[in-house]
Scaffold this motif. Sequence first.
Motif, PDB file in Angstrom:
ATOM      1  N   ALA A   1     -25.655 -15.152 -14.763  1.00 30.44           N
ATOM      2  CA  ALA A   1     -25.489 -16.385 -15.550  1.00 30.44           C
ATOM      3  C   ALA A   1     -25.653 -17.594 -14.649  1.00 30.44           C
ATOM      4  O   ALA A   1     -26.296 -18.585 -15.029  1.00 30.44           O
ATOM      5  CB  ALA A   1     -24.118 -16.393 -16.225  1.00 30.44           C
ATOM      6  N   ALA A   2     -25.083 -17.547 -13.441  1.00 34.27           N
ATOM      7  CA  ALA A   2     -25.203 -18.667 -12.504  1.00 34.27           C
ATOM      8  C   ALA A   2     -26.656 -18.892 -12.109  1.00 34.27           C
ATOM      9  O   ALA A   2     -27.105 -20.029 -11.961  1.00 34.27           O
ATOM     10  CB  ALA A   2     -24.346 -18.398 -11.265  1.00 34.27           C
ATOM     11  N   ARG A   3     -27.413 -17.798 -11.928  1.00 33.75           N
ATOM     12  CA  ARG A   3     -28.829 -17.930 -11.582  1.00 33.75           C
ATOM     13  C   ARG A   3     -29.626 -18.606 -12.706  1.00 33.75           C
ATOM     14  O   ARG A   3     -30.649 -19.238 -12.461  1.00 33.75           O
ATOM     15  CB  ARG A   3     -29.438 -16.553 -11.300  1.00 33.75           C
ATOM     16  CG  ARG A   3     -29.038 -15.942  -9.962  1.00 33.75           C
ATOM     17  CD  ARG A   3     -29.495 -14.501  -9.859  1.00 33.75           C
ATOM     18  NE  ARG A   3     -29.234 -13.953  -8.550  1.00 33.75           N
ATOM     19  CZ  ARG A   3     -30.121 -13.877  -7.560  1.00 33.75           C
ATOM     20  NH1 ARG A   3     -31.341 -14.345  -7.750  1.00 33.75           N
ATOM     21  NH2 ARG A   3     -29.796 -13.356  -6.395  1.00 33.75           N
ATOM     22  N   LEU A   4     -29.138 -18.433 -13.936  1.00 31.89           N
ATOM     23  CA  LEU A   4     -29.794 -19.040 -15.101  1.00 31.89           C
ATOM     24  C   LEU A   4     -29.218 -20.410 -15.423  1.00 31.89           C
ATOM     25  O   LEU A   4     -29.619 -21.037 -16.403  1.00 31.89           O
ATOM     26  CB  LEU A   4     -29.627 -18.131 -16.326  1.00 31.89           C
ATOM     27  CG  LEU A   4     -30.374 -16.802 -16.284  1.00 31.89           C
ATOM     28  CD1 LEU A   4     -29.843 -15.862 -17.360  1.00 31.89           C
ATOM     29  CD2 LEU A   4     -31.866 -17.026 -16.469  1.00 31.89           C
ATOM     30  N   PHE A   5     -28.269 -20.864 -14.600  1.00 36.63           N
ATOM     31  CA  PHE A   5     -27.568 -22.128 -14.825  1.00 36.63           C
ATOM     32  C   PHE A   5     -26.894 -22.142 -16.196  1.00 36.63           C
ATOM     33  O   PHE A   5     -26.932 -23.123 -16.925  1.00 36.63           O
ATOM     34  CB  PHE A   5     -28.521 -23.328 -14.678  1.00 36.63           C
ATOM     35  CG  PHE A   5     -29.151 -23.399 -13.320  1.00 36.63           C
ATOM     36  CD1 PHE A   5     -28.384 -23.681 -12.203  1.00 36.63           C
ATOM     37  CD2 PHE A   5     -30.500 -23.147 -13.156  1.00 36.63           C
ATOM     38  CE1 PHE A   5     -28.958 -23.727 -10.931  1.00 36.63           C
ATOM     39  CE2 PHE A   5     -31.076 -23.186 -11.895  1.00 36.63           C
ATOM     40  CZ  PHE A   5     -30.296 -23.474 -10.783  1.00 36.63           C
ATOM     41  N   LEU A   6     -26.285 -21.006 -16.529  1.00 39.11           N
ATOM     42  CA  LEU A   6     -25.548 -20.856 -17.782  1.00 39.11           C
ATOM     43  C   LEU A   6     -24.128 -20.412 -17.459  1.00 39.11           C
ATOM     44  O   LEU A   6     -23.870 -19.843 -16.395  1.00 39.11           O
ATOM     45  CB  LEU A   6     -26.194 -19.798 -18.683  1.00 39.11           C
ATOM     46  CG  LEU A   6     -27.615 -20.052 -19.199  1.00 39.11           C
ATOM     47  CD1 LEU A   6     -28.121 -18.800 -19.899  1.00 39.11           C
ATOM     48  CD2 LEU A   6     -27.652 -21.243 -20.139  1.00 39.11           C
ATOM     49  N   SER A   7     -23.221 -20.667 -18.376  1.00 38.28           N
ATOM     50  CA  SER A   7     -21.893 -20.076 -18.260  1.00 38.28           C
ATOM     51  C   SER A   7     -21.974 -18.634 -18.732  1.00 38.28           C
ATOM     52  O   SER A   7     -22.939 -18.238 -19.394  1.00 38.28           O
ATOM     53  CB  SER A   7     -20.885 -20.850 -19.106  1.00 38.28           C
ATOM     54  OG  SER A   7     -21.183 -20.677 -20.496  1.00 38.28           O
TER      55      SER A   7
END
Length: 340
Positions: A272-278
């Motif tokens: 999720a962090a790699r996708l800039f998502l929570s």
Amino acid sequence: MVVVSAEQELHVQVEATDNVRLPQSILRHAVSAGLEPRQLTRDSGVPTWSLSDGEEYRVPSAGYLRTWEVVEHGLGSPDAALEIAERYVLGQVGLYDYLFSTAPTLGAGLELCGTYLGAITTNFRMEPGLETEEEVTFEIGMINGEGRGRELAAQWGLAAIFTRSRLVMDGPVSPVRIAFHQRAPRNHDRLIELFGTDAIDFGAPADSITVSTADLARPLRTADPRLAEILQRYAATTQPVVPPRATTWTDHLGLVISAALEQDSVTVDQVAARLFLSRRSLQRRLAEHGTTWRTELERARRRRYEQAAVDGPLTRSEQAELLGYKDLRSARRAVERWQD
């Protein structure tokens, strides 16, 4: 024109690619704004050499779209695509710019942009849409890609058409209308300022620009018939193969999971962090696509295994390392499931 048979479409997938000059111009802007170049190229997956001048390399389109997401996040600006488009320099995308600038009129230049778009990307299409006596609409389509990267690439693509045009024309030129496939942002004053019109629609079936026939007939002061003929003849010999099929957000997710497996950091929170998502946003996107984290992780692991196994059998420890398992037995059970 490339014709793909139904059989080829079912069994062959050509990866969409972009001229390295596309991500290069974005990354250079980000570096000049103070972002760290190695971090940018690592996070986007675009090669480090893309920041330097060189030959006309091509990179996977997934990397180009990822670059937009990484740069927007790093700059902390929702107008990153427009800020970069405003700094457009003629020649920054090479041959494609000169095909446009040597055309006799704006209309002829835009037509050439559609014809030879493959010079910079096989992931986009630019085709004439609705046409009347007063105006012509050009639709911009994307084969592979979803999400914020797609939105930013579309913003920049449409904006670049007009920043490029204003560099080679006398007097102002603005579109009659602009339509974006994306949902309306909270504020789009910057879009109005850049395009010179408040006739901007959102949630449209396709990204498009509408130009008056009067503007299309206006001459370019950089027109050069002889050079144009040479460039068009050359461009016709370098058109790459067009991808016959599209991929989806889940395919993009699979690439991100695979990269995480490569670095042994494959948890839902890390991806999720790699996708800039929570974590919650990622799980919501998965649900919207009718899948789950466990399903996509399994799919990515299986794909990595099948690709590696082509070169020969893997030991249990190699399997575990490749698939991101700490336990050799877990890796063995996974492989046995796929082989049943």
